[in-house]
Design an enzyme around this catalytic site. Structure first.
Site, mmCIF file in Angstrom:
data_model
loop_
_atom_site.group_PDB
_atom_site.id
_atom_site.type_symbol
_atom_site.label_atom_id
_atom_site.label_comp_id
_atom_site.label_asym_id
_atom_site.label_seq_id
_atom_site.Cartn_x
_atom_site.Cartn_y
_atom_site.Cartn_z
ATOM 1 N N ASP A 74 -2.554 -4.518 -0.974
ATOM 2 C CA ASP A 74 -2.487 -3.110 -1.335
ATOM 3 C C ASP A 74 -1.076 -2.694 -1.743
ATOM 4 O O ASP A 74 -0.898 -1.873 -2.645
ATOM 5 C CB ASP A 74 -2.961 -2.253 -0.165
ATOM 6 C CG ASP A 74 -4.474 -2.291 0.009
ATOM 7 O OD1 ASP A 74 -5.151 -2.934 -0.817
ATOM 8 O OD2 ASP A 74 -4.969 -1.684 0.970
ATOM 9 N N TYR A 190 -1.475 4.458 6.542
ATOM 10 C CA TYR A 190 -0.616 4.843 7.670
ATOM 11 C C TYR A 190 -1.213 6.009 8.463
ATOM 12 O O TYR A 190 -1.182 6.031 9.690
ATOM 13 C CB TYR A 190 0.766 5.196 7.120
ATOM 14 C CG TYR A 190 1.863 5.411 8.133
ATOM 15 C CD1 TYR A 190 1.755 4.969 9.447
ATOM 16 C CD2 TYR A 190 3.037 6.068 7.755
ATOM 17 C CE1 TYR A 190 2.788 5.171 10.352
ATOM 18 C CE2 TYR A 190 4.078 6.263 8.654
ATOM 19 C CZ TYR A 190 3.944 5.819 9.955
ATOM 20 O OH TYR A 190 4.966 6.024 10.844
ATOM 21 N N SER A 193 -3.767 4.947 11.044
ATOM 22 C CA SER A 193 -3.204 4.288 12.216
ATOM 23 C C SER A 193 -2.569 5.286 13.184
ATOM 24 O O SER A 193 -2.339 4.968 14.344
ATOM 25 C CB SER A 193 -2.167 3.239 11.803
ATOM 26 O OG SER A 193 -1.009 3.852 11.270
#
Length: 293
Positions: A74, A190, A193
């Site tokens: 990615d 992000y 997470s």
């Protein structure tokens, strides 16, 4: 058809798959152009076709590609944004990394995937981007992000206070290690997470997700993508980190930042045998319970 190839340096275990990409493209008589730095890395490692062209920047890419093929994970695909920009050249990724939400083609499916591209067996997902503005011109003409823009403390600094505003109205003062402003595409990166929600790519929203907030009642908030967000930083340290996808700048705390939806989209290719929900199930192992086996 003209296909451009972009990649980063990688270990030798990936070389057979990259060679397969070239072999399949040559077998299908595709015009190939390769990013200059990637070509320099592979030219002595692979058997390359004699008829090959090189591009080194956005302007050179425009006339040489119908599709840009990213070879890597990615992060590699995110790099291609600086080359594609507002050209509307569609991008697709072959995943040589780990999870691969964006680079969704598995390296074991190279032949079938390239044939699907050649036969037009795909659709285009238009993905929205974030754009960042500041009085110091941060990130220059690459001030856009497909995944997220983050405000983060430096490694040696204490917790930050980030004052957030939406269309001029005060939202909150975040006492935290940082703040993530993510697109629907970036909601599975992000932000996820850090406890952020998963947002479908077609949703017209952004999400603001705090990183390790001091106040436990502070939670991610979803906002419409037609608003302008503004941020001011208060911290002991005179500097903080600002990221725009994989690009990072160290910024003085006096700098005020505004974030809004970019004026253009990025076209991601989705093969006909893929959907966002199947990708979620495959990557996050939804519906799999080891107690049943």
């Amino acid at each position: 058809m003209k296909i451009a190839l972009y990649g980063r340096d990688f270990n030798d275990s990936v070389l057979p798959f990259v060679q397969e990409v070239f072999d399949v493209l040559v077998a299908n008589k595709i015009d190939i152009t390769v990013y200059q730095k990637f070509f320099d890395f592979i030219k002595n490692k692979l058997v390359l076709p004699t008829q090959i062209s090189i591009f080194s920047d956005h302007n050179e890419l425009l006339s040489k590609a119908d599709i840009l093929l990213s070879l890597g994970g990615d992060g590699t695909l995110l790099d291609t944004l600086a080359l594609v920009r507002d050209s509307q050249i569609p991008v697709v990724g072959i995943n040589f990394g780990r999870l691969g939400f964006l680079a969704s083609i598995n390296k074991s499916e190279i032949n079938d995937a390239i044939e699907a591209l050649i036969n037009g067996e795909y659709s285009i997902d238009k993905r929205s981007l974030l754009s960042i503005k500041s009085q110091t011109g941060l990130f220059g003409d690459e001030n856009f992000a497909l995944n997220d823009i983050t405000i983060h403390r430096r490694d040696d600094s204490a917790m930050m206070i980030i004052h957030a505003y939406m269309n001029g109205e005060f939202v909150n003062s975040y006492w935290a290690d940082g703040l993530i402003i993510a697109t629907p595409t970036g909601s599975t990166a992000y932000s996820l997470s850090c406890g952020g929600p998963i947002i479908l790519p077609t949703a017209q929203n952004f999400v603001i997700t705090p990183v390790a907030p001091h106040n436990l009642n502070v939670r991610p908030i979803i906002v419409p993508d037609n608003v302008e967000l503004a941020f001011e930083v208060e911290a002991r340290s005179t500097k903080f980190l600002l990221t725009c996808d994989s690009r990072t700048e160290t910024v003085d705390r006096s700098v005020k930042i505004s974030i809004s939806k970019a004026k253009f989209n990025i076209n991601l290719i989705r093969l006909n045998n893929e959907t966002f929900l199947t990708t979620l199930r495959n990557k996050l192992l939804w519906g799999i319970d080891t107690r049943n086996y």
